[in-house]
Design an enzyme around this catalytic site. Structure first.
Site, PDB file in Angstrom:
ATOM      1  N   GLU A 149       0.832  -1.213   0.000  1.00  0.00           N
ATOM      2  CA  GLU A 149       0.000   0.000   0.000  1.00  0.00           C
ATOM      3  C   GLU A 149       0.865   1.261   0.000  1.00  0.00           C
ATOM      4  O   GLU A 149       0.756   2.114   0.880  1.00  0.00           O
ATOM      5  CB  GLU A 149      -0.962  -0.012   1.193  1.00  0.00           C
ATOM      6  CG  GLU A 149      -1.987  -1.140   1.108  1.00  0.00           C
ATOM      7  CD  GLU A 149      -2.989  -1.143   2.249  1.00  0.00           C
ATOM      8  OE1 GLU A 149      -2.720  -0.490   3.282  1.00  0.00           O
ATOM      9  OE2 GLU A 149      -4.038  -1.795   2.128  1.00  0.00           O
ATOM     10  N   GLU A 309      -6.233  -7.991  -1.437  1.00  0.00           N
ATOM     11  CA  GLU A 309      -6.755  -8.034  -0.069  1.00  0.00           C
ATOM     12  C   GLU A 309      -8.258  -7.796  -0.081  1.00  0.00           C
ATOM     13  O   GLU A 309      -8.770  -6.983  -0.853  1.00  0.00           O
ATOM     14  CB  GLU A 309      -6.108  -6.966   0.816  1.00  0.00           C
ATOM     15  CG  GLU A 309      -4.677  -7.213   1.214  1.00  0.00           C
ATOM     16  CD  GLU A 309      -4.180  -6.160   2.200  1.00  0.00           C
ATOM     17  OE1 GLU A 309      -5.025  -5.551   2.904  1.00  0.00           O
ATOM     18  OE2 GLU A 309      -2.965  -5.939   2.265  1.00  0.00           O
TER      19      GLU A 309
END
Length: 677
Positions: A149, A309
């Site tokens: 991320e 995810e």
């Protein structure tokens, strides 16, 4: 399809359980039981992999990769740069970010590192090379997962240290060449802000310059470039001993990074999807937002992507965190596949015993082992995906419609001052995209640099900033037969946020002449009449003039601009351009786009009218094979009528004329060849 199958599994953090080998062996057994075939390893494991500077302890990872290979479980191997070990921050405090107020961060959290720091880059490259040397050629390691991320939370994860200031000035010199060019591009004559020395330039900070919108825009561009450069540095490090493809996980409508820039050098797009399911009983807004994000990721390379995810249950970081209702885990996973994903991966496999995310949903809870609703639903989806993989092999979505969604436009339109300060670009995009979604019309969400040739319809809501060359591409698109839709507060400024003068760059295409923009309060909202019904004109109401050959489809009904056009259509070449001079409501967009779809000749895959809450997506193979996903996001049964003849791709059951769907159900259909389609 990466790994030759739909990847199913998710983040696995065995470094938290190294003192419990019985847990690790149980994990492998339960992964097989739940049909898991892929795990991501090492994402936050720097301290376990390198407990002291230059001292690597990777045997535990070696043993685990070997054990996974024995069970035919594939590995997405991560570099651990997202979370620094304390030995690193203690010995080299310069690796930690400096905040906008000038304070250097203390150790802790994630994404707390400076992307420019030479020491951070040196230490990251060292461990990346060692991971590559040890595991880069292992048979079951299929993909590099670079960091995690990237960008974190933009407000907290951009560094303002002297290294970054120097790099910013260097970047500006390369872009503008001279201070004269920069002063002109930024319009620094305003408030006597002309720079006379490059060293005078500083990043935008609360106690300094924040009123130069061009500075804000370029700082965001620079930040993307620095993070992209850091990503590329990591890729080069792991490629020293490995030829595996690389990815990094993008995020949910993340404003901090321009993913249209970040995609370069990313071999496989992946992202993390956490919709707010059950925020209300009407799941459509959440479904629309998730679908739009899927379509952004797919459109970045116009290829299948990976859902890196998601959660099989609840998240832990919102004000309230409802559990996924029965059936929603299946539907959410199938939604990802329907929109082009070749994976459904979870964060995470097993809940940790402590730490910030110990109550975040996972496949295995703290207690009860396999005897949980979540484990049973995860297993059910795993079984379904195992049977679906061969059917979607080599397929990808090929929409005939696109919506312009551009990060630089996002930054510019929300940083500008006026005509009102509550402009929400993503909210505007989603209101237009929802009209597509409700009618089952797929649309790529693309940036301004992308080609338009493959589309019949392009919509560009609130396209405030026009990049160089963009207007010419739109003009050519419409002239050759395309249908273009745009709205007020579009085509206002160039790449450095300088207003266009004389006329709109696409005035000849749109057939309207802009004059003023009213930003009325609720007491001054206007209205217009379209297709037999009156709709509100609100938020922004542009006063414009229609050219002679422009068809006025609706006009304002009130105030001093009553009679001025609110909705127009202008023929240009072989195509048409629609212009929405006023903001309105969702009901208007629903009716308006129904007419636009008809004009453009686009329709949903079933060629049927869809009940509220039902939508479609279609994956197509090179040989023309069509796989259509029909999704019901209502927690109640629905019937889709007038569908023709279809076959269930999984059960071979035939459906004729009507499709009866259960609550939160996704059906996967293929077309009967005898239908001639």
């Amino acid at each position: 399809m990466l790994g030759g199958r739909i990847l199913y599994g998710g983040d696995y953090n065995p470094d938290q359980w190294l003192e419990h080998p019985e847990v690790l062996e149980q994990d492998v057994r339960l992964m097989k039981e739940s049909k898991v075939n892929c795990v991501s390893l090492g994402i936050f494991a720097w301290a376990a992999l390198e407990p002291e500077e230059g001292v690597y302890q990777m045997d535990w990872l070696d043993r685990l990769i070997t054990r996974m290979e024995e069970e035919d479980i594939q590995i997405i191997l991560a570099t651990p740069s997202a979370a620094m070990p304390h030995w690193l921050t203690q010995r080299y405090p310069e690796v930690m970010q400096v905040q906008a107020d000038g304070r250097r961060n203390l150790p802790g959290k994630r994404h707390n590192f400076c992307y420019t720091s030479p020491v951070m880059r040196e230490k990251t490259k060292a461990i990346d090379r060692e991971l590559s040397r040890r595991f880069g050629r292992r048979k079951n390691v299929i993909l590099w997962h670079i960091s995690n991320e990237l960008g974190g939370n933009f407000a907290d994860s951009v560094c303002h240290c002297e290294y970054c200031q120097a790099a910013f000035r260097k970047w500006l010199k390369k872009k503008y060449g001279t201070l004269q060019n920069l002063n002109q591009a930024w319009w620094n004559y305003f408030w006597s802000h002309n720079y006379t020395d490059w060293e005078q330039i500083h990043s935008p900070v609360p106690n300094g310059e924040t009123t130069s919108t061009a500075l804000l825009l370029d700082w965001r561009r620079f930040s993307t470039e620095q993070i992209h450069d850091f990503y590329q540095m990591e890729v080069q490090a792991v490629r020293e001993y490995s030829e595996l493809p690389a990815t990094t996980n993008f995020m949910y409508f993340f404003k901090g990074l321009d993913y249209n820039r970040m995609k370069h050098g990313v071999d496989v797009i992946s992202w993390d999807n956490y919709p707010f399911w059950h925020k209300r009983k009407d799941e459509v807004p959440s479904a629309v937002k998730a679908a739009a994000n899927h379509n952004i990721m797919r459109a970045l390379k116009r290829q299948p992507f990976l859902l890196m995810e998601s959660t099989p249950s609840a998240v832990s970081w919102r004000e309230y965190n409802p559990l996924k209702r029965p059936g929603m885990n299946m539907l959410a996973g199938m939604q990802a596949i329907a929109h082009g994903s070749d994976s459904v991966l979870y964060f995470q496999w097993r809940k940790g015993r402590g730490g910030y995310e110990k109550f975040h949903g996972a496949v295995l809870d703290h207690k009860n082992g396999t005897n949980t609703r979540v484990f049973r639903e995860v297993t059910e989806l795993g079984e379904r995906l195992a049977g679906l993989g061969e059917k979607i092999q080599g397929t990808v979505n090929r929409p005939k419609a696109a919506i312009l969604f551009d990060w630089e436009n996002w930054w510019a339109v929300e940083d500008t001052q006026g005509p009102r300060l509550d402009i929400k670009y993503v909210k505007t995009i989603l209101s237009h995209y929802r009209a597509f979604w409700e009618q089952g019309i797929e649309a790529d969400l693309i940036g301004m640099d992308e080609p338009l040739d493959d589309y019949l319809l392009v919509s560009a809501p609130m396209n405030y900033l026009y990049k160089d060359g963009y207007a010419d591409r739109v003009r050519a698109f419409v002239e050759s037969g395309g249908v273009f839709v745009t709205t007020c507060f579009s085509g206002m400024v160039n790449e450095t946020d300088l207003c266009f003068t004389e006329q709109h760059p696409l005035e000849d295409v749109l057939g309207v002449i802009q004059e003023e923009i009213d930003a009325p309060s609720e007491e001054f909202e206007n209205s217009f009449h379209y297709d037999g019904k009156t709709y509100p004109a609100k938020f922004l109401c542009e006063i414009s003039h229609a050219k002679e050959d422009t068809e006025v489809l609706a006009s304002y009904e009130e105030d001093f601009y009553a009679g001025y056009p609110a909705v127009t259509c202008h023929p240009f070449g072989k195509g048409s351009a629609f212009y929405l001079a006023a903001g309105s409501d969702q009901e208007f967009l629903r009716v308006f786009y129904r007419d636009v779809f008809r004009k453009a000749g686009v329709e949903n895959a079933l060629r049927a009218k869809l009940p509220y809450g039902v939508t479609t997506a279609e994956r197509i193979a090179d040989d023309g094979t069509r796989i259509v996903f029909v999704m019901n996001f209502k927690n109640e049964p629905v019937i889709v009528e007038d569908i023709g003849i279809w076959t269930d791709a999984e059960t071979q059951e035939q459906y004729e004329d009507a499709l009866q769907m259960k609550p939160f159900e996704c059906l996967v259909l293929t077309k009967q060849k005898t239908d001639g389609n």
